[in-house]
Structure formats: C-alpha cells, structure tokens
Design an enzyme around this catalytic site. Structure first.
Site, PDB file in Angstrom:
ATOM      1  NE  ARG A   1      -4.114  -0.910   0.768  1.00 22.91           N
ATOM      2  CZ  ARG A   1      -5.296  -1.937  -0.534  1.00 22.91           C
ATOM      3  NH1 ARG A   1      -4.445  -2.375  -1.283  1.00 22.91           N
ATOM      4  NH2 ARG A   1      -5.360  -3.096  -0.616  1.00 22.91           N
TER       5      ARG A   1
ATOM      6  CG  ASP B   1       1.463  -1.830  -8.743  1.00 23.30           C
ATOM      7  OD1 ASP B   1       1.337  -1.055  -9.922  1.00 23.30           O
ATOM      8  OD2 ASP B   1       0.550  -2.599  -8.354  1.00 23.30           O
TER       9      ASP B   1
ATOM     10  CD  GLU C   1      -2.474   3.441  -5.478  1.00 26.42           C
ATOM     11  OE1 GLU C   1      -4.158   3.039  -5.620  1.00 26.42           O
ATOM     12  OE2 GLU C   1      -2.028   3.362  -4.863  1.00 26.42           O
TER      13      GLU C   1
ATOM     14  CG  HIS D   1      -3.057  -0.326  -6.842  1.00 26.79           C
ATOM     15  ND1 HIS D   1      -3.585   0.095  -5.786  1.00 26.79           N
ATOM     16  CD2 HIS D   1      -3.222  -1.939  -6.517  1.00 26.79           C
ATOM     17  CE1 HIS D   1      -3.699  -0.856  -4.815  1.00 26.79           C
ATOM     18  NE2 HIS D   1      -3.738  -2.153  -5.150  1.00 26.79           N
TER      19      HIS D   1
ATOM     20  CB  SER E   1       1.532  -5.593  -8.701  1.00 23.90           C
ATOM     21  OG  SER E   1       0.434  -5.691  -7.480  1.00 23.90           O
TER      22      SER E   1
END
Lengths: 326, 326
Positions: free
Chosen positions: A235, A259, A264, A283, A285
């Site tokens: 996170r 990632d 976000e 984000h 992965s």
C-alpha cells in the site's frame, strides 16, 4: 439477519458497493431467488447500510465504508472486500462490532509475485534504460546484473509476501521473509533493520496498519546498500514518498519501483513520475486478465459458506488488519 | 607446435585477437614465462597467424579469423573463441583442418536465461507501455498476463537453450525444447512447426549454421498465435528481420524482442528501432558484470589442459558449428 431461505421470497439482502465506473461483479446472477441484491455507491451507501445482511465491497479502492459505517441503524453481519488489504474500509466502529470481515486472500498472490519478478529482472537487466536508448536509436552495450545469488528481503509474510518469496527463490535469489512476529521460515520485525543492510532487493508486501504506516522512511532507506533496489506492491502509505525521492536523488539506493501510492491515481504533478531510477505503475500488479471473474467466484464460494452457516475462510483479524496465520 | 615447456624460454606462442576498443583479456599474466603472448587486430591477424600455436579470439564479434584463415603458412593447432557461437570465425578451411576449436560454452547460460525471463515477464506485464505512460505522467490501469500456465517453445537445445528452459519452467511455464535431433527431453526439428502453433513464447537460442540461417521467416511467424511473443538471443541471421517487422505490423504475433541482429551495431536507420511491439537491445543478454573475468578464467582452464596435453572441453563440432552433447 434472516436465515438463508429456501422459500420463494428472498429474505437475505446483499448490498454491493459498486465500482466507479461501474463494473458489476460477475456471478451474482446465481443469487437470483435466494437473496435480494441492492446496489450502492459512495453517496447512497450510508442510507442503505441498515438494510443489508451482507456487504460486498466490490469498489475496493473506496473508503466509503469507513465513512458510512459509524452511522445509525443496524449493520451487515458480514463484510467481504474484493481486495487483499482492508485498510480502506476499516474503522474503529467496524473493528469493535460483531461483523465478520473477509478479504480476497489468494487471488492476487501469484500475479503479484510474477509482477515483482518482472520488476526485479527489469532493474537487474537495465531494461528501462534499454527502452530509452531504443527510442533514441542508440546502440549502447552495457553489462547488467545477475539475479541468481543475490539477496532479497520481502517484508510481509502473508500469502502475497510468501508467493513473492517463492518466485524470487525460483530465480536463485536468497530470500529473507519478514513478518510481524518470528515463526519458522519468517523473521520477526525486530530483525528487519539488520536484514535491510544486506539486501539487494527490498520488497514491501506488508498490510497497511498503524504499525506499518510509513515504515519505509529516510532512516530505513539509509540502512540499505547503495546498490539496493526497493519495490512496493503493498500500500502506498507504507512508504514515506518524499523520503524515497530523496533516497533515490542522493543515491542512497540504486532504484525503486512503486505500484501503489499515498494518493491514487497518482496526481500528474507528483514528483514521483520523474524521479530518476523510479518505475511508476498504476496499481496493477495483481490484476491479470480474468481477475474480476476470480474475485466474483471467490465471493460466491464464501457466500455459500455464509448462507449455509459454515465457518468462513479469509476472516480478517480486525485489530491487526489482515488475515492472520500461514 | 612446440611442446609446452618447462624451460626458462617459452616455446609456445599464444596469439590474441583483441577487441576494439581494446579490452585486454584478464589473467593472461599467468602465462608469463610459459608462453609468448602476441597480440593481433583485424589488420595484423593474417601476418601473425603462422607464428601462433594457439589463437584466442577475444574479439568474438570480429570475422577477421574467417577472412585470414585461408591464407598461406602454418596455422594454430587450437582456436578458442570467447563466445558461445562460432559462426563469426568458421570457414571451410578451418573446418577441414586439424585445428581444434573450443568455445565459451557455459559462461553465458544463466545470464541469458535470466535475460529471457526478464523479457518474457516484461512483455506479460506490459512494462514497456507502463514506462511510456510514466513519461506522459499518465495513470492508466490495465490488466496484464500471467506467465504461469503459459507455454514456451525454446529453439536450441544447447546449454543456453536448456538454461532458458529451466528458468522459464521455474516461473511455471510449460516448455518444449527443440533441437536438431530428437532425444529425451528434446523435440526434433521436425516438430518445430507444430510446436510453434501452440506457443505463447517462442525463444530462439539456436546456433547459426547453414541449417538454421533464416529459420524464423514469414512462414514460421505465420504459424504462431496472434497472442504469441518471439524472443531472439541467438544470432541475428536466424531471423529474417523484414519478415518479423511485417509479422508485427500485421499483428500476426503480439510482440517480440531482439538482442541480436543481422548487422551489429544495428544501424540508426533500421526500421527495427521503431517497429511497434518490438524491444531492441544491444547484444547484451549474456554480459553480466564480471563476464570478461569469467571468459578469461575459462580460457586459462582450457589452456592448462591444452598445455598438459589433456583432452579439451567445449570442443566444437566444426561441421555442425556448435558443441554437440546433451
């Protein structure tokens, strides 16, 4: 909560917090005649929460649950989130309640492990620079690194961290797995600093909790080797982003890949986009083709257990903020 | 050839074809007092060849040996090339001679296997696009592919092909290895076309010989799945480059990565630099930090065997153009 019904009139209500833009969860059609399915978005969640026996947090990036939960009225007895992390939805009132929270443990493990391997190998082989030189039509031979024989420290000993460790080991990397408490095959958090000093790769796969927030800060980047690379697929707030930018700029470490981010989508004016040596990805992965289907299928399996009164898998320890155990 | 000498006066002459720019082979200092070490470049090789008992082709990208060998005078009894492929140096006169040719079998296997894994994972995870979007500060979530459970066809069953197969298998990929002749664990060349039709990844790790030149042409790209990706880490002329450009442009296949080319360095005006879906790298797949030391150490081990009259390892079948064996 009403009993799961075999009568013609559903007495169970499932509330679905949908994604924006809406991507309806697959397979809920199987509930036709068995449950009333209500939909909510961030604006309607608070009003509909008292009507629900169960809540499916399909929009797992939303913090609407955390905001709506403390309100008035009855609350669902079961909350399932289509994510591995529960940091977006947990609040003290939910933690203190009798409501059972389950997560999507298992769906993302192998995809994320492959994604981390992709980043590690890309950095070892200097692939970003190769792609940059290709754009310039520039032939520049370089030596690159081997990954076999290097050392990784994987922080987070849940299924994702363990899958990452397994894939890195398959590439010949020696892996130290770090969890909250030591157990066989897992180093305790007290050993983290020592392990950081000798790692070629530091991978953050920890849950976001009060204990882990900001754990990768200037002090810990300062412990790492100048040749080390850092990867975060956990996170965003596990990392103090400004400290990472500084560590890369001062060459305390050789590279990094994020990632996940504090905010976000990552704002267009974030300095992270252009920090030298940093790979930024959106984000993604764990999100391999078919992931939504898998999340839907997993929810339906849990639903069958719940409806039949069987014990649920993937039950989150609401104090710790993750599913404990192996 | 003089016998290896224990007298104070070296009677053995080792000729070293050096690289341009010169990177002297390491460890030759160990020969002081035991052999006379002469150096040659592309212009002086022909004149010095008759003086040499042994020739070390340190500049393994040069075709000077192939051009100089057919000339007049005695020839070295042993030629060692610091490369896996011998295509640059072989000529009919060398093939017909009694001279033993050895190669650098073993040094590049694991580095190249990792490099192929890096390319496969980067393509599966759409990493080149992610890096492109990062340059534009653009957050665009996509789904990517899993590699576990996919199928690879690795063409070339020497140590490099086998190392590639091993690393891809460690990532959960099902691998079919294809060699010249079928043997346990290896498919014969006759099965190649059938295997190409079902592969998600086609990796070319074959030696360049009369049989293999141009083997990846329009017909074979046409056999591949539209979702397939092609990787060449063997030799450039194994691929008909124009056919690959066409196959990518027509979307016969989904992507490709070339580390080797018909002409190296790849000319700046080559269309390959900008072919969509193609990753271009500068013949670096096997060259990890320390590779020159390893090549030098390997040569010295062979030299000791040669000087002592022991059988040499890594002896190339000069007709086939590679070291036969498992």
């Amino acid at each position: 909560m009403s009993e799961p019904s075999s009568s013609s009139r559903p007495e169970t209500t499932l509330l679905v917090l949908g994604a924006t833009p809406p991507t309806p969860p697959p397979r809920l059609g199987a509930l036709t005649g068995r449950a009333r399915v209500l939909h909510a978005d961030e604006t309607t969640l608070a009003a509909r929460l008292p009507l629900a026996d169960a809540l499916l947090v399909w929009d797992f990036a939303s913090d609407a649950v955390r905001r709506a939960w403390p309100g008035e009225g009855p609350r669902p007895r079961w909350v399932h989130t289509a994510s591995a992390g529960v940091d977006h939805l947990m609040c003290p009132e939910l933690a203190a309640s009798d409501t059972v929270v389950t997560n999507a443990r298992g769906v993302f493990d192998q995809p994320i492990a492959e994604y981390v391997a992709a980043l590690v190998l890309a950095m070892a082989k200097d692939l970003p620079r190769t792609l940059g030189l290709q754009r310039e039509r520039s032939w520049r031979h370089r030596e690159s690194g081997r990954v076999a024989g290097t050392r990784a420290c994987v922080v987070g000993s849940g299924p994702i961290g363990r899958a990452v460790a397994g894939t890195l080991k398959a590439l010949g990397i020696t892996v130290a797995l770090v969890g909250r408490a030591a157990r066989p095959g897992v180093h305790g958090a007290a050993e983290l600093d020592r392990l950081l000093t000798r790692a070629d790769w530091v991978v953050c796969a920890a849950p976001l909790t009060d204990e882990t927030r900001g754990m990768f800060d200037a002090r810990r980047f300062g412990l790492m080797q100048p040749s080390a690379r850092f990867v975060n697929i956990g996170r965003g707030p596990l990392v103090v982003e400004a400290d990472l930018v500084a560590a890369l700029s001062k060459r305390w470490i050789a590279g990094a890949a994020l990632d996940v981010f504090e905010h976000e989508p990552l704002p267009a004016d974030s300095p992270l986009w252009t920090t030298p040596g940093l790979i930024v990805s959106p984000h993604m992965s764990g999100d391999t083709v078919g992931w939504r289907d898998e999340l839907g299928a997993q929810f339906m399996e849990l639903y069958e257990d719940w409806a039949a009164g069987r014990p649920l898998r993937n039950v989150v320890d609401k104090e710790r903020g993750y599913v404990p155990g192996h």
